[in-house]
Design a protein around this motif. Sequence first.
Motif, PDB file in Angstrom:
ATOM      1  N   GLY A 175       0.793  -1.223   0.000  1.00 29.52           N
ATOM      2  CA  GLY A 175       0.000   0.000   0.000  1.00 29.52           C
ATOM      3  C   GLY A 175       0.826   1.275   0.000  1.00 29.52           C
TER       4      GLY A 175
ATOM      5  N   ALA B 183       0.040   4.391  -2.221  1.00 31.11           N
ATOM      6  CA  ALA B 183      -1.126   5.242  -1.935  1.00 31.11           C
ATOM      7  C   ALA B 183      -0.797   6.373  -0.962  1.00 31.11           C
TER       8      ALA B 183
ATOM      9  N   LYS C  92      -7.284  10.721   1.476  1.00 31.63           N
ATOM     10  CA  LYS C  92      -7.807   9.700   2.384  1.00 31.63           C
ATOM     11  C   LYS C  92      -9.154   9.159   1.916  1.00 31.63           C
ATOM     12  N   GLU C  93      -9.992  10.023   1.361  1.00 34.07           N
ATOM     13  CA  GLU C  93     -11.311   9.563   0.920  1.00 34.07           C
ATOM     14  C   GLU C  93     -11.240   8.632  -0.284  1.00 34.07           C
ATOM     15  N   LEU C  94     -10.063   8.581  -0.921  1.00 37.79           N
ATOM     16  CA  LEU C  94      -9.865   7.682  -2.058  1.00 37.79           C
ATOM     17  C   LEU C  94      -8.973   6.499  -1.693  1.00 37.79           C
ATOM     18  N   GLY C  95      -8.736   6.330  -0.403  1.00 39.34           N
ATOM     19  CA  GLY C  95      -8.025   5.146   0.065  1.00 39.34           C
ATOM     20  C   GLY C  95      -6.566   5.342   0.387  1.00 39.34           C
ATOM     21  N   GLY C  96      -6.084   6.575   0.381  1.00 38.80           N
ATOM     22  CA  GLY C  96      -4.668   6.830   0.629  1.00 38.80           C
ATOM     23  C   GLY C  96      -4.387   7.453   1.977  1.00 38.80           C
TER      24      GLY C  96
ATOM     25  N   GLY D 253      -8.454   6.503  -7.163  1.00 39.00           N
ATOM     26  CA  GLY D 253      -9.141   5.430  -6.446  1.00 39.00           C
ATOM     27  C   GLY D 253      -8.467   4.087  -6.673  1.00 39.00           C
ATOM     28  N   GLN D 254      -8.038   3.830  -7.912  1.00 40.57           N
ATOM     29  CA  GLN D 254      -7.321   2.583  -8.207  1.00 40.57           C
ATOM     30  C   GLN D 254      -5.967   2.549  -7.500  1.00 40.57           C
TER      31      GLN D 254
ATOM     32  N   GLY E 180      -5.260   4.114  -4.792  1.00 38.04           N
ATOM     33  CA  GLY E 180      -5.562   3.930  -3.379  1.00 38.04           C
ATOM     34  C   GLY E 180      -5.820   2.483  -3.013  1.00 38.04           C
ATOM     35  N   ARG E 181      -6.194   1.694  -4.018  1.00 36.98           N
ATOM     36  CA  ARG E 181      -6.427   0.255  -3.786  1.00 36.98           C
ATOM     37  C   ARG E 181      -5.198  -0.589  -4.116  1.00 36.98           C
TER      38      ARG E 181
END
Length: 204
Positions: free
Chosen positions: A40, A43, A48-52, A102-103, A105-106
């Motif tokens: 991870g 990220a 943060k709202e997109l996963g980072g 978003g990708q 962040g994943r």
Amino acid sequence: MTDYVHLARTLAPVIAEEASRRDAERILPFDIFEKIARSGLGAARVQKELGGGDVTQGAVAEIFIALGKADPNVAQALFPHFINIEQLRLMAGPDAQARYLGQIGRGRISSGAVAERTGSFRGEIHTHLAHVDGKTVLRGRKFYSTGCLFADLIKVQALDEAGKPLYVMLPKDAQGLVLKDDWDGMGQRTTASGTTEFHDIALS
């Protein structure tokens, strides 16, 4: 909450372990990039709202100091990924940010294909969009594409039909995308800085 600087420092000994052998024998660090993706770390600068982690630029610098000490090839090959994040944050609209950041962040890794060898001045771009059989396609060739062999997403600088610059983001499995391990210039040997070709890649 993830401490991304600590994460980089934790990964550093693993990255360093075979670094000299990889460089001497020119072994590309695919396994290292898989570990980075799974961890991870990529990220770190994503919102943060997109996963980072939305870490500071200072934290990014510390991350790259840790990676660079372990293996400068890995640090250089990952650098375009963080450039892409900054460009998306600064230039992209909400939909594009959600789609691509978003990708990332994943756990997906990105890179970039920008530099071209042809042209009459530094930075001249010939990679372009064209209409073929009712579709918009991407055509062209980049000679310097650091990190692209390790990436899930590849950012390409091109020109639209009016000659205006734009960026296209491609998945690594896009039909017509050719990634070559042909880097033989001076500099770090395992950055995967080879040629990338775009053979009428259909764009949605």
